[in-house]
Structures are given as C-alpha cells and as structure tokens.
Write an enzyme that holds these catalytic residues in place. Sequence first.
Site, short mmCIF file in Angstrom:
data_model
loop_
_atom_site.label_atom_id
_atom_site.label_comp_id
_atom_site.label_asym_id
_atom_site.label_seq_id
_atom_site.Cartn_x
_atom_site.Cartn_y
_atom_site.Cartn_z
N GLU A 450 0.85 -1.19 0.00
CA GLU A 450 0.00 0.00 0.00
C GLU A 450 0.88 1.25 0.00
O GLU A 450 1.77 1.38 0.86
CB GLU A 450 -0.90 -0.02 1.24
CG GLU A 450 -1.90 -1.18 1.21
CD GLU A 450 -2.32 -1.65 2.60
OE1 GLU A 450 -2.10 -0.94 3.58
OE2 GLU A 450 -2.87 -2.77 2.69
N LEU A 479 -5.93 -2.12 -1.21
CA LEU A 479 -5.74 -2.09 0.23
C LEU A 479 -6.25 -3.40 0.84
O LEU A 479 -7.40 -3.49 1.26
CB LEU A 479 -6.51 -0.88 0.79
CG LEU A 479 -6.05 -0.32 2.14
CD1 LEU A 479 -6.77 0.98 2.43
CD2 LEU A 479 -6.20 -1.28 3.29
N GLU A 481 -4.28 -6.72 2.89
CA GLU A 481 -3.05 -7.45 3.25
C GLU A 481 -3.11 -8.91 2.82
O GLU A 481 -2.09 -9.51 2.47
CB GLU A 481 -2.80 -7.36 4.77
CG GLU A 481 -2.29 -6.00 5.24
CD GLU A 481 -3.34 -4.91 5.22
OE1 GLU A 481 -4.55 -5.23 5.21
OE2 GLU A 481 -2.97 -3.72 5.21
N GLN A 503 2.10 -2.39 5.74
CA GLN A 503 2.32 -1.00 6.16
C GLN A 503 2.55 -0.85 7.66
O GLN A 503 3.37 -0.05 8.09
CB GLN A 503 1.13 -0.16 5.70
CG GLN A 503 1.42 1.30 5.57
CD GLN A 503 0.35 2.01 4.75
OE1 GLN A 503 -0.80 2.11 5.18
NE2 GLN A 503 0.71 2.49 3.58
N HIS A 552 -0.55 1.99 15.15
CA HIS A 552 0.70 2.35 14.49
C HIS A 552 1.89 2.03 15.38
O HIS A 552 3.03 2.32 15.04
CB HIS A 552 0.68 3.83 14.10
CG HIS A 552 -0.48 4.15 13.22
ND1 HIS A 552 -1.60 4.83 13.66
CD2 HIS A 552 -0.72 3.80 11.94
CE1 HIS A 552 -2.47 4.90 12.67
NE2 HIS A 552 -1.97 4.28 11.62
#
Length: 759
Positions: A450, A479, A481, A503, A552
Amino acid sequence: MSAHYAPARPSSIPARMKGLNRAEICDRNFAEFVAAWDGPVYSAPAADAAVLPDATLNGADFLHLFESQLISRHLDLMARVLRLQNKVFYTIGSSGHEGNAMVARLARHTDPAFLHYRSGGFMAERFRKQPGMDPIMDSALSFAASKDDPISGGRHKVWGSKPLWVLPQTSTIASHLPKALGTAIAIEQARRIGHALPIPADSIAICSFGDASSNHATAQTAFNAAAWTAHQKLPAPVLFVCEDNGIGISVKTPAGWVAERYRSMHGLDYFFADGLDLAQGYGQVAAAVAHCRRTRRPTFLHLKTTRIMGHAGTDFEIEWRAIEELVQVEASDPLLRSAEIALMSGLMGKEQLLGLYESIRAKCFAAADEADRRPKIETLAEVVAPLAPFHPDIVEREASRSDYAEARIAAFGGAERLPERQPPKHLAVQINQALHDLMAKYPESLLFGEDVAQKGGVYTVTRGLHKAFGRARVFNTLLDETIILGLAQGYANLGMIPLPEIQYLAYFHNACDQIRGEACSLQFFSNGQYRNPMVVRIAGLGYQRGFGGHFHNDNSITALRDIPGLVIGCPSRGDDAATMLRTMMALARVDGRVCAFLEPIATYMTKDLHEAGDGAWLTAYPPPDEAMPLGEGRVYGSGDDLVIYSFGNGVPMSLRAARQIEAEHGWSVRVVDLRWLLPLNEAFICEQAAAAKRILVVDEGRRSAGVGEGILTALLEGGLGALPIARVVGADTYTPLAGAAFLVLPSEPDIVAAAARLA
Ligand SMILES: Cc1ncc(C[n+]2csc(CCOP(=O)(O)OP(=O)(O)O)c2C)c(N)n1
Ligand SMILES: [Mg+2]
C-alpha cells in the site's frame, strides 16, 4: 440428468437402503443401475465422433474421463474400507464431484492448479497428461501417509504433484484463492519484467473450492481483487472453479445462491457447467477454460456437483438428514450418468462396464495394500526435514555476491552516488538504499504494497524505487493485506522474489494465515518440492512520538514468533538493516525461505545516541559484499558485570541506560543486539552470558509470549538459570494514544531501575 435411475419414493425405500454405510449403498447402486439399465443403444461412435447425438464430447475423451471418474470413486471407497483397518488416514472424498475431471482434461498439466479436497477426478485426469505416471499408486501413498508419497512425503493427504503443477493445499477453506490469483497475475507480469517462466506464457491458474467456501472472506477478497484487476484492463487469467454441491458439512447453501451471486459480478466472467453429466458439461467447461486462456480475464466456472457418501467417513448423514433426501442425492450420482452414457452410446456393454468398475476397484485396493507396506515417517528429524532448509555457506556466498556493479550504478544514478561513498545515514535511508541495491541485484524481484510506489511509503522508505525500477516491478496494490501476501506467493510460485510490504504490524494480523498457514507450510507439505520464497517487510513496534495509538505502535510479534520455518529479523540500525536484508534475499533465493523483516518505525530517523547532535546512530552503508550471517547478533562492549539482551528500539535505549548503569555501579556492561528473532540463536545467547554476573532482558514486546520469554528460556535451559536475571518488558495491553503509550513500554529509567535491583 438421466431418467433411468429415478429416485425411489419414500414409501418404497427398502429397509436395506436405510443402512448406515452410505458408501456401501452408493457402491451397490452402481452395479444395480447397470444391471437394470434397459435404455436405447446407439451404435458405438468413432473415437472422434460425439459420444451422444447432441454432445460435444467425443467417444475417446469420454472413455478417458469415465476412467478418471472411476479411479476417483474407488479411491474414496477404498479409503472408507481401509480407514477402519488403520491403513488409510483420510476419508474426505470426491464422490459426486468426479465431473471436475473435465476441467483437468480441458486444461494443461502446466496450468498451475490449487485444488479443493474433492478434486480427485481432476487429479486422476491430470495424471494422464504425463506419460508413465500412476494416479492410483501415487494417491494411495498419500492416503496411507507413507514416506514414499511423491508429493508430501507422508506429511498429509493432499492433492499435489511436482511434474503436474498441482501445488499441495492446506485444508483451510479458501486460503488458496489469493495465491491462485497471485499466480495468474504473475504469469502475465513475468513478461513485463523479463522473467523466464517455467511454464508456457499463455498458462492459466486454476483454483477449485466448494460452494460454502465461496462465502469465506478469503475467497471474497480474491474475487474482489481479481475483479479490481480486470476492471483496470490488467490481465488475471485465473479460473475459479466453484464445485457446488449445495452443502457445506451440514449447512445447505441457499438454492440459487452461487449463480445469482456471481452471474453478473463486475470483472468476473461467469460460466455454468453441469458437472453431473459429462455429455452436457464438457462443452460448457471447454468454453470457460478457453475464455480464460484467450481473454486472460478472471473466470468463474460454476460447476454443478453433488455430494454423496457424506462430508467424510465420520459423517453419518443418515443420523441428521432425511433418508428420502439422501436417496435423492445418491440418485444424482454422476457415475450413474456416465454409466448410462457408456451403455447408451454403445461404447461399452454391461459386462465390460462392470468389469472395468471392478478392475479399478481391485487396482485401488492393491495399491492401498502396497502403500500400507511402504515406510512411514519415523523420526522427528524426518518430519521437519523440509520445513526450514538452510545452506549457510551457499547463503553467505549469495548474500555477499556483488557481481552486479553495472546494475547498481544504474540504480543509484552514477558511480559517484553509490551509497557506500556517502556519509553515514539513518535507518530509513539505509533500508531504502539496500532495497535499491537488492532490486538491482535480483531482476526477478518485485516490491509492492500500500502506498509504496509514487509516494514511497508512509515513511519514505521506498522512495525512488518506483522511478528507478518502473511500475512493473514497484507498484501499489489494493488495500488488502491478504491479497498482498497472496500475490507474493503467486510471484514466488513462478520463480520471482517478492518483497511485499505490510504498512503496519497491526495490519499483518488480519492476513496472518497467508504466512502462518500457507506460505510457510508449502515446503513442508510438498516435501521441499515447491517453495514460495519472499521477504516481507513489516513496519512496526512502538515508541513513535506524536503519531501514536495502538495501530501504528503494535509491539507484539508473538503472532509471527511461532510460525514454523519463518525467519524474523529486526535491525536496530541502518548498516545492520542492509546486511540483514541481503541475507534474507539470499535465504529466499537459495533455500526458498519466507522471511519477515521487522522495521522499528521509531528508529527510522534516529541520528543521535547519547547526546543531541552526536550522530552516533548514523551508520556508513556497508559495501555490497558484506552480509550478516543468519543468527549472528551484535555485541556492544565486553563487560560481564551486567549483560543486557535486546533488539530493535531496545538497543539504543539499552546503550544509553548502560552508560548510566556503569556510572552508578562502577560495572562494565555488555549490550547484546540479537538482530535475529526467529530462530533465536540460543547458543549465542548462552555464550554471551558465559561469564556474566547479572542478566537483564529488555524486550519492547509484550510480557506474554514475547521474545523475552524465549531469551529467558534459552538461558535457563543453557544452565544459566542460577544467575540473577531480570526482565524489562512491555505490559500485556494495547498501546494507548499520546503520552500514555510510554506507560506500557519499557523505558530507560526502567532499565536502570532493573539493574539496580540486580545489584
Ligand atoms: C477456514 C476454515 N473454516 C472451517 C473449516 C472446516 N470445514 C471443512 S470443510 C467445511 C465445509 C466446506 O463446504 P464447501 O466449501 O461447500 O465444500 P464441500 O465440502 O461441500 O465440497 C468446513 C466448514 C475449514 N476447513 N477451514
Ligand atoms: Mg459444498
């Protein structure tokens, strides 16, 4: 469908028909059907003439297909009998699905196939495509879990063959659809990147699955991605074969669902074929196969089948299904229709037909008995032999091979711009340079994920690659995985080296099975004959400032840590990243390994170590002939008063803490960066602690099931458990947003405090 074997009406079902063993009843049905048959007989057609007046199938094709159907059926019947004698270990059969042999007959043995467990007819028919192969014996060896099973070496009953391009699949429903699509896309992409394919350029990928399986998220994502590809007029020659028997174990598929759902799906071309009737179905299957090959578009073949003899030998349908319904299903047995075609066409007489039926039965039993006498796997070493092949010398030579000077000069835009001639740089830059280098070294490599192309990734780690290597080798995916990792397997199946990017680590988990269940199991279940080498880059771990939250900053690598055969590396600095990546590419190339390269996001841009401006975390780019042996750690200092084990973000933290600890306690501290997290180098871990007075494990992952547990176990089992040992580790929680994130992660003061407790 034939009218000659009309389902018995409920009131007329004789007691013997209500027997528990439906396999026996289906078997008997065949003989009775043939004996009772009294329909019209045409004169036997010439081999190349239509088998019946309105059929496209000719006599010769029919006879081959019929024999494949019978082989498939008798393997099922044999398994049901010999399971009870412990000679066979698998009873999920193909009965009612034998019409899938038509797909094999109409495709080529070089069209890679990813098969449903009921595709026994397909398999028997594909065996015909190569001279000298024996569908019965090869299958019997797999049923018997013999070491001589040519595909899995006795590891599982799978449909597979190296010479026949049938890649063995796991039993995880629909998990093979993404890689089948990936293989189809790879067939086409090979030309665009100049990669020599091991199969003809107009090959198609074939993938069969059940009707219930078609609802699975992993199937849906493959259909979606195939359509998404076709929507952009990009080729994706995949033939999805939905073997629709109307049921999944005990749950019925709503009538008409498959047809209505896929008949007009944008980007997916729908074909129907009657898999219960060779005379009808052959032309329909031919149309689908030809369409897929010619148009290179994703094609959905809805193959009507039925399921007789239950889901598996352990499924006593009679206990949960009405007998009337069972009898009706059994009456739709496609072998009865094939027998009828054989008789009606005049190709076979009754005796000849029954003789063939019995002779194939005899062959299947003889093969099973022979298979039972063949050796089984007897040692653990044999079980794991193909799991994680490793040739250290060849890998090291390959990793440090630097005979591609011209290609790298071109990739970097001139000799003066070669990265080893530049001043020291931080991690993100060195990963980027290493990727440029490796893509120059391996023209068969592709990098995708991505946002990796024009944007160069969310952290600019892939910046410039798209420009340097072009859109055929560096591209954005949709998008998803699961598809990213399915694509990777597809490219790898055809000899390329994929470099997929995930990502964020948190987003690996929803696609984990593509690595855990699929990619890492291929060498195991194919006894090392098939491989899908890849280097998966995953950005992750915690400590990002100003860009927080769990998703994240996922710090748990536990989901990766117990995957058999997987290699995990996690660099803490730029030069290590480059040499580690070289070794991973070599592991992929030489030993077909699946490698996960875990990038600590928070350290991407780190330049300083102890003081602002010291530049101590910048590193020089290692020349291309340097590589890092698998398992080799990096050791800072040689002190034994305290040995700290860490990896990733924990390394610079530990180095800073070590300074303070040395000052406070007057100790000499050693910091060990493990770098390789799977397999853990237990010997190295123990070696470093040989003269240690105290040990501290700094693990930025979670307390439970993290790397730290592995380190402690290695030390304990290495006889070092009596030493004072402490662990500084993340909490078992999700990571919160903003400053609170640091409450759950190990900190430098935590390390200093733990050392003080050990004093
Ligand atoms: C991901 C996953 N979930 C559940 C199962 C258990 N399971 C095995 S076969 C099956 C039914 C499949 O039905 P269908 O796709 O229609 O194939 P059929 O057996 O009817 O040919 C289920 C639920 C599985 N193997 N994989
Ligand atoms: Mg089904």
